[in-house]
Design a protein around this motif. Structure first.
Motif: not given
Ligand code: SF4
Lengths: 466, 195
Positions: A132, A405, A130, A424, A402, A342
């Motif tokens: 991020h 997102c 991932d 993000n 998530c 996240c």
């Molecule tokens: S919250 Fe969004 S950016 Fe963060 S790991 Fe999950 S999908 Fe990826």
């Protein structure tokens, strides 16, 4: 000064298992985080080659990307998602990997649970399928995202083969102005360096303004390093870091804590060390930002207006976002407000948003949801009564994941729907096909939910935001 | 991984810059647990537009995908190169490529090559003018050839060697077992494990 090293170089060198001229370095992985979306094909590869997982004790799995965030105790309605989660369960069982399943207290977004459990510590090398993963760099760990073939490689060998990245320093000088959050700092950095500004580099964030941030804020910064194309983001550990780690379930104790601390204190860029690239930003130039386009670098101050397009890419973005140049950002109305991801779904983000919402109501007709980053964040927020503030204001109070997102679970934007989001990425279709995403901080998201258009907390009489 | 030496074929002149992985494969297509079958989702949203370049019959069967700057930015999903490969492409040529994307391509034998903007523009132009125009990517000599274009691209010897021979990274790493064991034994005891 000869022999001076940057933090990134120090971290890199302490993980080299093998190096050879002309070949990428083989690095040891201290923690491998796994989730349901990018792992099934890697486990399948292991099975086909009759290989095992080398270090299940350094591997941690969670379900986050496509878990529904309401009704965790009920069967997942989306059959394909259910199948993917089941595959992760089976794989973890077969290979002896600890898994935090949907509904469990340890479950949450992969980049939220590591720090929360105290497993993310300074000096480590952390990878995950991932992008991020850069979030963990906030602790002075080298952390980056990898693809599924690499996930398989790490599972089988606990190592990763990588070329040494270049180093970059982004220094934010001066005190953080009142009302500016970590999210704004990062959006400001991205505006300056662009989506490709960090390609091939590990960015170390430095300077007064960065030091003043809490761990949550630092994670927000490092999280979005990938939005600038960087391989990883880093912040040297200091008292703020040590205090955050100490006492967490996996933190070292007693003599081990002392040994760890002595080591962690050496994790900083030496005086005189040189970076391949340096960018200096003055904190006093930063403002609360709102993105207007379809990359995280396409932003403008909340007080500003939608800019004139400068190229074909901008034109495509404006068309997709259905915005006219010259429109004041404060005049743009939204349909949905998403507080999560996240980037901004840790306890501090929730506190800041709740502080803005206290005594206010979400404007009629607006869909607003809070999706805590982990079940522990959710629990803590409930202990502090934040859930009541959100619910009273008219927000949906969800389970961890998530969620909106990336729109793999049922929370997606409808085509044309406009959303103020604390996540993000504002790519085309990211939160649902045809959906229009504007990236903002949690406090701007909260004020926007109340006003129905982009707004600052000060418009609701809230002056102190953190 | 299949060895790759030389790719020759028609191109798809996409040309866009900042093409992110969500555009290459939308997230709702990531729920499969297989490595195959992602081609159907490639550029899914754009494909709904009948005028989108991929929908034009003259470009059917293209082997080389031509793109602009910062191609493959965003997530680490290997599903993006899988989709490009599964759809029938064997090479991507762009002005610049995002790091993780480039890495992922190398792992699955999809040739991903960066060339200066003026050269990519020439290739785009050639392919738009004559969709049958042939483009060759030769890994042995690290060159790209097309109508009026002959350019060298950079690729380190190690990656090239791996691609040319279709070598599997894991088997290679496992030959360093001694070093691995040595390293593991010297890890500080205060470092955490999940147990
Ligand atoms: S919250 Fe969004 S950016 Fe963060 S790991 Fe999950 S999908 Fe990826």
């Amino acid at each position: 000064m000869s022999g001076s090293k940057t933090l990134a170089e120090k971290l890199w060198e302490r993980h080299i298992v093998r190096e050879a001229e002309g070949e990428p370095d083989l690095l040891y992985v201290d923690l491998h985080l796994v989730h349901e979306v990018t792992s099934p094909q890697a486990f399948e590869g292991l099975r086909l080659a009759e290989r095992g997982v080398r270090r299940p004790d350094l591997t941690l799995a969670t379900m986050d990307h496509n878990v529904p965030t309401w009704g965790a105790d009920r069967p997942v309605e989306d059959e394909v998602s259910a199948k993917q989660m089941e595959a992760l369960s089976n794989n973890c069982e077969e290979f002896g990997i600890q898994l935090h399943k949907m509904g469990a207290i340890g479950q949450g977004i992969v980049h939220v649970i590591g720090p929360e459990m105290g497993i993310t510590q300074p000096g480590m090398l952390i990878v995950c399928g991932d992008s991020h993963t850069s979030t963990h760099g906030a602790f002075g760990a080298l952390a980056f995202g990898i693809g599924t073939s690499e996930v398989e490689h790490v599972l089988a060998t606990q190592t990763i083969s990588q070329r040494r990245p270049k180093t970059m320093a982004v220094t934010v000088e001066g005190d953080l102005p009142v009302g500016i959050t970590a999210k704004d700092v990062m959006l400001g950095i991205l505006k300056r360096i662009g989506t490709g500004g960090g390609v091939g580099h590990v960015i170390e964030y430095r300077g007064e303004a960065i030091r003043q941030l809490s761990m949550e804020g630092r994670m927000t910064i490092c999280n979005m390093s990938i939005e600038g194309g960087a391989r990883a983001g880093l912040i040297a550990p200091d008292e703020t870091t040590f205090e955050y780690v100490q006492g967490r379930p996996h933190a070292p104790e007693g003599a081990e804590w002392e040994a760890a601390l002595a080591d962690w204190k050496t994790l900083k860029t030496d005086e005189g060390a040189e970076f391949d690239r340096e960018v200096v930003i003055n904190a006093s130039d930063l403002v609360p930002y709102v993105s207007w386009g379809t990359t995280p670098a396409q932003t403008v101050g909340l007080d500003g207006a939608v800019p004139e397009p400068e190229n074909e890419g901008h034109e495509r973005a404006l068309k997709y976002m259905a915005l006219t140049p010259g429109t004041q950002i404060r005049e743009i109305e939204v349909d949905t407000v998403f507080l999560g991801s996240c980037t901004n779904a840790r306890i501090e983000d929730l506190r800041a948003a709740a502080n803005v919402l206290e005594g206010h109501k979400v404007k009629e007709g607006i869909r607003a949801l809070v999706v805590p980053g982990s079940m522990r964040v959710k629990q803590q927020a409930e202990e502090e009564g934040l859930d009541e503030v959100f619910k009273e204001a008219g927000f949906d109070w969800r389970d961890a994941g998530c969620s909106m997102c990336l729109g793999m679970n049922p929370d997606i934007l409808a085509p044309g729907e406009r959303c103020a989001s604390t996540s993000n990425r504002n790519f085309e279709g990211r939160q649902g096909r045809g959906g229009r995403t504007h990236l903002v901080s949690p406090v701007v998201a909260a004020a926007t939910a109340v006003m129905g258009r982009f707004a600052a907390p000060s418009e609701l009489g809230v002056l102190e935001v953190s | 991984m299949e060895p790759v030496q030389r790719i020759e074929g028609k191109a798809l002149p996409l040309g866009y810059s900042d093409v992110d992985t969500d555009q290459i494969v939308p997230s709702d297509a990531l729920k499969r647990i297989e490595r195959t079958g992602f081609g159907q989702f490639l550029f899914q949203e754009w494909r709904e537009d009948p005028d989108f370049v991929m929908n034009r019959t003259e470009h059917v069967g293209a082997k080389v995908l031509l793109a602009g700057e910062n191609f493959g930015s965003g997530s680490s999903r290997e599903h993006a190169p899988w989709a490009i490969q599964d759809y029938g492409f064997s090479a991507v040529i762009a002005t610049s490529l995002a790091d993780i994307f480039k890495n992922n391509c190398a792992k699955i034998g999809l040739l991903a090559v960066e060339l200066p903007e003026e050269i990519v523009n020439k290739l785009l132009e050639a392919s738009r003018k004559d969709p049958e125009a042939r483009i060759t990517v030769d890994l042995e000599s690290r060159t790209v050839k097309g109508p009026g274009v002959e350019a060298e691209f950079e690729m380190d010897d190690f990656t090239r060697h791996r691609l040319l021979n279709g070598l599997d990274d894991i088997s290679l790493t496992l030959t360093y077992e001694d070093k691995l064991g040595e390293f593991e034994n010297s890890r500080p005891s205060h470092w955490p494990s999940v147990i």
